[in-house]
Design an enzyme around this catalytic site. Structure first.
Site, PDB file in Angstrom:
ATOM      1  N   HIS A   1     -21.573  12.928 -26.661  1.00  0.00           N
ATOM      2  CA  HIS A   1     -21.232  12.030 -27.767  1.00  0.00           C
ATOM      3  C   HIS A   1     -21.064  10.581 -27.347  1.00  0.00           C
ATOM      4  O   HIS A   1     -21.163   9.678 -28.156  1.00  0.00           O
ATOM      5  CB  HIS A   1     -19.977  12.531 -28.493  1.00  0.00           C
ATOM      6  CG  HIS A   1     -18.791  12.700 -27.599  1.00  0.00           C
ATOM      7  ND1 HIS A   1     -18.706  13.711 -26.669  1.00  0.00           N
ATOM      8  CD2 HIS A   1     -17.660  11.960 -27.458  1.00  0.00           C
ATOM      9  CE1 HIS A   1     -17.556  13.599 -26.009  1.00  0.00           C
ATOM     10  NE2 HIS A   1     -16.908  12.552 -26.468  1.00  0.00           N
TER      11      HIS A   1
ATOM     12  N   ASP B   1       0.542  18.740 -21.680  1.00  0.00           N
ATOM     13  CA  ASP B   1      -0.360  17.599 -21.713  1.00  0.00           C
ATOM     14  C   ASP B   1       0.363  16.584 -22.594  1.00  0.00           C
ATOM     15  O   ASP B   1       0.367  16.680 -23.820  1.00  0.00           O
ATOM     16  CB  ASP B   1      -1.706  18.021 -22.295  1.00  0.00           C
ATOM     17  CG  ASP B   1      -2.698  16.858 -22.373  1.00  0.00           C
ATOM     18  OD1 ASP B   1      -2.287  15.711 -22.146  1.00  0.00           O
ATOM     19  OD2 ASP B   1      -3.877  17.110 -22.687  1.00  0.00           O
TER      20      ASP B   1
ATOM     21  N   LYS C   1      -1.355   6.056 -23.889  1.00  0.00           N
ATOM     22  CA  LYS C   1      -0.926   6.229 -25.273  1.00  0.00           C
ATOM     23  C   LYS C   1       0.552   5.843 -25.379  1.00  0.00           C
ATOM     24  O   LYS C   1       0.877   4.671 -25.412  1.00  0.00           O
ATOM     25  CB  LYS C   1      -1.174   7.679 -25.725  1.00  0.00           C
ATOM     26  CG  LYS C   1      -2.659   8.015 -25.954  1.00  0.00           C
ATOM     27  CD  LYS C   1      -3.385   8.410 -24.721  1.00  0.00           C
ATOM     28  CE  LYS C   1      -4.763   8.962 -25.009  1.00  0.00           C
ATOM     29  NZ  LYS C   1      -5.532   9.177 -23.774  1.00  0.00           N
TER      30      LYS C   1
ATOM     31  N   TYR D   1       0.833  -1.209   0.000  1.00  0.00           N
ATOM     32  CA  TYR D   1       0.000   0.000   0.000  1.00  0.00           C
ATOM     33  C   TYR D   1       0.865   1.255   0.000  1.00  0.00           C
ATOM     34  O   TYR D   1       0.602   2.198  -0.722  1.00  0.00           O
ATOM     35  CB  TYR D   1      -0.919   0.005   1.222  1.00  0.00           C
ATOM     36  CG  TYR D   1      -1.959   1.092   1.161  1.00  0.00           C
ATOM     37  CD1 TYR D   1      -3.218   0.830   0.629  1.00  0.00           C
ATOM     38  CD2 TYR D   1      -1.687   2.390   1.601  1.00  0.00           C
ATOM     39  CE1 TYR D   1      -4.178   1.821   0.546  1.00  0.00           C
ATOM     40  CE2 TYR D   1      -2.641   3.389   1.515  1.00  0.00           C
ATOM     41  CZ  TYR D   1      -3.880   3.101   0.992  1.00  0.00           C
ATOM     42  OH  TYR D   1      -4.819   4.084   0.902  1.00  0.00           O
TER      43      TYR D   1
ATOM     44  N   ALA E   1       0.481  13.198 -23.296  1.00  0.00           N
ATOM     45  CA  ALA E   1       0.043  11.840 -23.642  1.00  0.00           C
ATOM     46  C   ALA E   1       0.898  11.227 -24.757  1.00  0.00           C
ATOM     47  O   ALA E   1       1.219  10.045 -24.719  1.00  0.00           O
ATOM     48  CB  ALA E   1      -1.423  11.851 -24.059  1.00  0.00           C
TER      49      ALA E   1
ATOM     50  N   PHE F   1      -7.741  18.905 -25.427  1.00  0.00           N
ATOM     51  CA  PHE F   1      -8.498  17.675 -25.639  1.00  0.00           C
ATOM     52  C   PHE F   1      -9.834  17.780 -24.887  1.00  0.00           C
ATOM     53  O   PHE F   1      -9.940  18.514 -23.912  1.00  0.00           O
ATOM     54  CB  PHE F   1      -7.678  16.472 -25.141  1.00  0.00           C
ATOM     55  CG  PHE F   1      -8.400  15.172 -25.305  1.00  0.00           C
ATOM     56  CD1 PHE F   1      -8.656  14.677 -26.566  1.00  0.00           C
ATOM     57  CD2 PHE F   1      -8.855  14.459 -24.203  1.00  0.00           C
ATOM     58  CE1 PHE F   1      -9.344  13.486 -26.730  1.00  0.00           C
ATOM     59  CE2 PHE F   1      -9.540  13.267 -24.358  1.00  0.00           C
ATOM     60  CZ  PHE F   1      -9.790  12.777 -25.613  1.00  0.00           C
ATOM     61  N   ASP F   2     -10.858  16.998 -25.306  1.00  0.00           N
ATOM     62  CA  ASP F   2     -12.207  17.225 -24.757  1.00  0.00           C
ATOM     63  C   ASP F   2     -12.346  17.007 -23.250  1.00  0.00           C
ATOM     64  O   ASP F   2     -12.943  17.834 -22.558  1.00  0.00           O
ATOM     65  CB  ASP F   2     -13.291  16.471 -25.551  1.00  0.00           C
ATOM     66  CG  ASP F   2     -13.050  14.959 -25.625  1.00  0.00           C
ATOM     67  OD1 ASP F   2     -12.024  14.489 -25.105  1.00  0.00           O
ATOM     68  OD2 ASP F   2     -13.886  14.260 -26.222  1.00  0.00           O
TER      69      ASP F   2
HETATM   70  N1  F0G Z   1      -5.021  14.577 -23.040  1.00  0.00           N
HETATM   71  C1  F0G Z   1      -4.990  14.133 -24.308  1.00  0.00           C
HETATM   72  C2  F0G Z   1      -4.202  14.877 -25.333  1.00  0.00           C
HETATM   73  C3  F0G Z   1      -5.697  12.973 -24.659  1.00  0.00           C
HETATM   74  O1  F0G Z   1      -5.663  12.541 -25.931  1.00  0.00           O
HETATM   75  C4  F0G Z   1      -6.423  12.283 -23.664  1.00  0.00           C
HETATM   76  C5  F0G Z   1      -7.186  11.087 -23.990  1.00  0.00           C
HETATM   77  C6  F0G Z   1      -6.413  12.793 -22.356  1.00  0.00           C
HETATM   78  C7  F0G Z   1      -5.689  13.938 -22.079  1.00  0.00           C
HETATM   79  C8  F0G Z   1      -7.163  12.117 -21.241  1.00  0.00           C
HETATM   80  O2  F0G Z   1      -6.511  10.979 -20.848  1.00  0.00           O
HETATM   81  O3  F0G Z   1      -8.164   9.166 -21.320  1.00  0.00           O
HETATM   82  O4  F0G Z   1      -6.169   8.766 -19.871  1.00  0.00           O
HETATM   83  O5  F0G Z   1      -8.019  10.169 -19.050  1.00  0.00           O
HETATM   84  N2  F0G Z   1      -7.435  10.741 -25.160  1.00  0.00           N
HETATM   85  C9  F0G Z   1      -8.101   9.536 -25.633  1.00  0.00           C
HETATM   86  C10 F0G Z   1      -8.305   9.615 -27.111  1.00  0.00           C
HETATM   87  C11 F0G Z   1      -9.291   9.119 -24.851  1.00  0.00           C
HETATM   88  O6  F0G Z   1      -9.045   8.773 -27.649  1.00  0.00           O
HETATM   89  O7  F0G Z   1      -7.735  10.486 -27.770  1.00  0.00           O
HETATM   90  P1  F0G Z   1      -7.262   9.698 -20.245  1.00  0.00           P
END
Ligand code: F0G
Length: 456
Positions: A448, A214, A257, A70, A216, A123-124
């Site tokens: 969506h 950010d 990713k 833990y 990823a 990102f969304d």
């Molecule tokens: N930032 C970026 C640039 C992303 O592409 C994503 C996720 C996130 C943050 C959020 O990360 O999913 O681990 O919580 N992108 C995925 C996509 C879902 O399909 O592009 P997460």
């Protein structure tokens, strides 16, 4: 000359193509929303490159080494050490995925309602977390990003002139932070140059604004820098990665990713001990104790290994080379795509593919549905359907209507992608007969994922 993948395959997962009649039935039952399909009814799944990659034998072996303590897990130490080495950052916190890191960090940086968070293109879910924390997302990507016919080596770059103009005309306390997304997912997996990151840093310093990445797809971004930015051809990927991170104060990362794991995320800070303490304090109730943060010890172990593999140049060359070939086949078939081809996906320009379908009838969604019907291939709409409504409930119009075909890492062969490209070529030949969609049910936020549609 063909450059083969630097791996061979020792485990396979069967996939199957159901009949056209079945596909027609399934997509209608799903309310023409591809998120509502059962994955087993999808033949080739290009919905996302997130958490869908194949782990290596070394990563599977690492799972068995996971220390599930833990507190003070050995696997955490290994992850921390890897992230420190890769980024040069001192403070490392694991999270369950990228949005977990956003949820911990953003409310600490957005200290009053309406503060701006300036990025290239958020990102969304990132945009949603900025808004949930009371902030206002601002997108300042260079204008070239919005024209899919224009070639530019770094379409993810932030427009530094507009950044400077905005910071000059805005009181310091009205801006929370700058967040640069590498690569820029929403613009088409487009990279950001080191020159741009350096310039953003200089402007940010002038106005005293913190900068975060950010991150990823940080490794794919570094590979594009090596390939395209003058002066970097001879540099190693890890040294480019380190330079990228040197221009920021910290990062949030979805490790699903480039991290090459099925679940996981990171929050890391360069040297701000006070902010780190406050992040730690939020991490505990929302994610978990600071040495696991929502992950099992085995997940952290696999991530530490994945991050090392992510910056291997042979891996990146194979990975980005495959996406590039996929894009080229589509272009050769006359399918309009965002140029140049991005790192993790090919973005089909549905405005040009279906010019007779207006934005509010969701041309990229119509194309996504058609591709599933034609071939059992699942992509995702990134356009007005995803964007949703404004505060008054009016449908907004996205600057771009994309069908994103994301390529999972180390998962599909060229034949899978060629099949998908050929399906789009056939659809191209009969595109005039394809109509739009209207929404028949939608929830108030992030619609969506669960909305139902019907043909217009
Ligand atoms: N930032 C970026 C640039 C992303 O592409 C994503 C996720 C996130 C943050 C959020 O990360 O999913 O681990 O919580 N992108 C995925 C996509 C879902 O399909 O592009 P997460």
């Amino acid at each position: 000359m063909v450059r083969p993948e630097p791996y061979r395959i020792k485990m396979v997962e069967p996939i199957r193509l159901i009949s056209r009649e079945e596909r027609e039935r399934r997509i209608a039952e799903a309310g023409y929303n591809l998120f509502a399909l059962r994955a087993e009814d999808v033949f080739i799944d290009l919905l996302t490159d997130s958490g869908t990659g194949a782990m290596s034998d070394a990563q599977w072996a690492a799972l068995l080494r996971g220390d599930e303590s833990y507190a003070g897990s050995r696997s955490f130490s290994r992850l921390q050490e890897t992230v420190r080495e890769l980024t040069g950052y001192r403070y490392v916190l694991p999270t369950h995925q990228g949005r977990g890191a956003e949820h911990v960090l953003f409310p600490l940086l957005i200290t009053r309602p309406g503060q701006l968070v300036i990025g290239n293109l958020h990102f969304d879910t990132t945009r949603a977390h900025i808004q949930l924390a009371g902030g206002r997302p601002v997108d300042l990507v260079i204008p070239e990003a919005y024209d899919t016919t224009v070639d530019h080596p770094f379409k993810g770059n932030l427009d530094v002139d507009r950044l400077e103009a905005l910071l000059k005309s805005t009181p310091r306390d009205a801006v929370a932070f700058i967040l640069v997304t590498v690569t820029c997912n929403s613009a088409g997996g487009q990279p950001v140059s080191l020159a741009n990151l350096r310039a953003v840093r200089a402007v940010a310093d002038k106005y005293g604004v913190p900068v975060f990445l950010d991150a990823a797809r940080f490794a794919e971004n570094a590979y594009f820098i090596k390939m395209r930015e003058p002066g970097y051809a001879g540099r190693s990927i890890p040294s480019i990665v380190k330079e990228m991170f040197s221009y920021a104060d910290g990062l949030t990362m979805s490790a699903k990713k480039d991290g090459l794991v099925n679940i996981g995320g990171l929050l890391a800070l360069r040297d701000d001990e006070d902010l780190f303490r406050r992040c730690q304090a939020r991490l505990v109730p929302f994610e978990g104790f600071p040495t696991y943060g929502g992950l099992a010890g085995r997940d952290m172990e696999a991530l530490a290994e994945g991050l090392r593999e992510a910056v291997d140049e042979d891996h990146l060359a194979a990975r980005i080379g495959q996406v590039e070939r996929f894009g080229r086949w589509l272009e050769e078939a006359g399918v309009p795509v965002q140029r140049p081809i991005g790192g993790h996906a090919v973005y089909v320009d549905a405005k040009r593919f279906l010019p007779h379908v207006p934005p509010h009838q969701f041309p990229a969604q119509a194309l996504a549905v058609e591709l599933y019907r034609e071939a059992g291939v699942r992509g995702v709409e990134v356009g007005s359907f995803l964007l949703g409504r404004d505060e008054e409930g009016r449908q907004q119009t996205a600057p771009m209507e994309f069908l994103r075909l994301a390529v999972p890492r180390r998962t599909y062969t060229d034949n899978h992608l060629r099949y998908a490209a050929e399906a789009l070529e056939r659809i191209m030949a009969r595109r005039d007969a394809i109509g739009g969609f209207r929404i028949v049910y939608e929830p108030p936020v992030l619609r969506h994922f669960t909305a139902h549609l019907a043909p217009v």
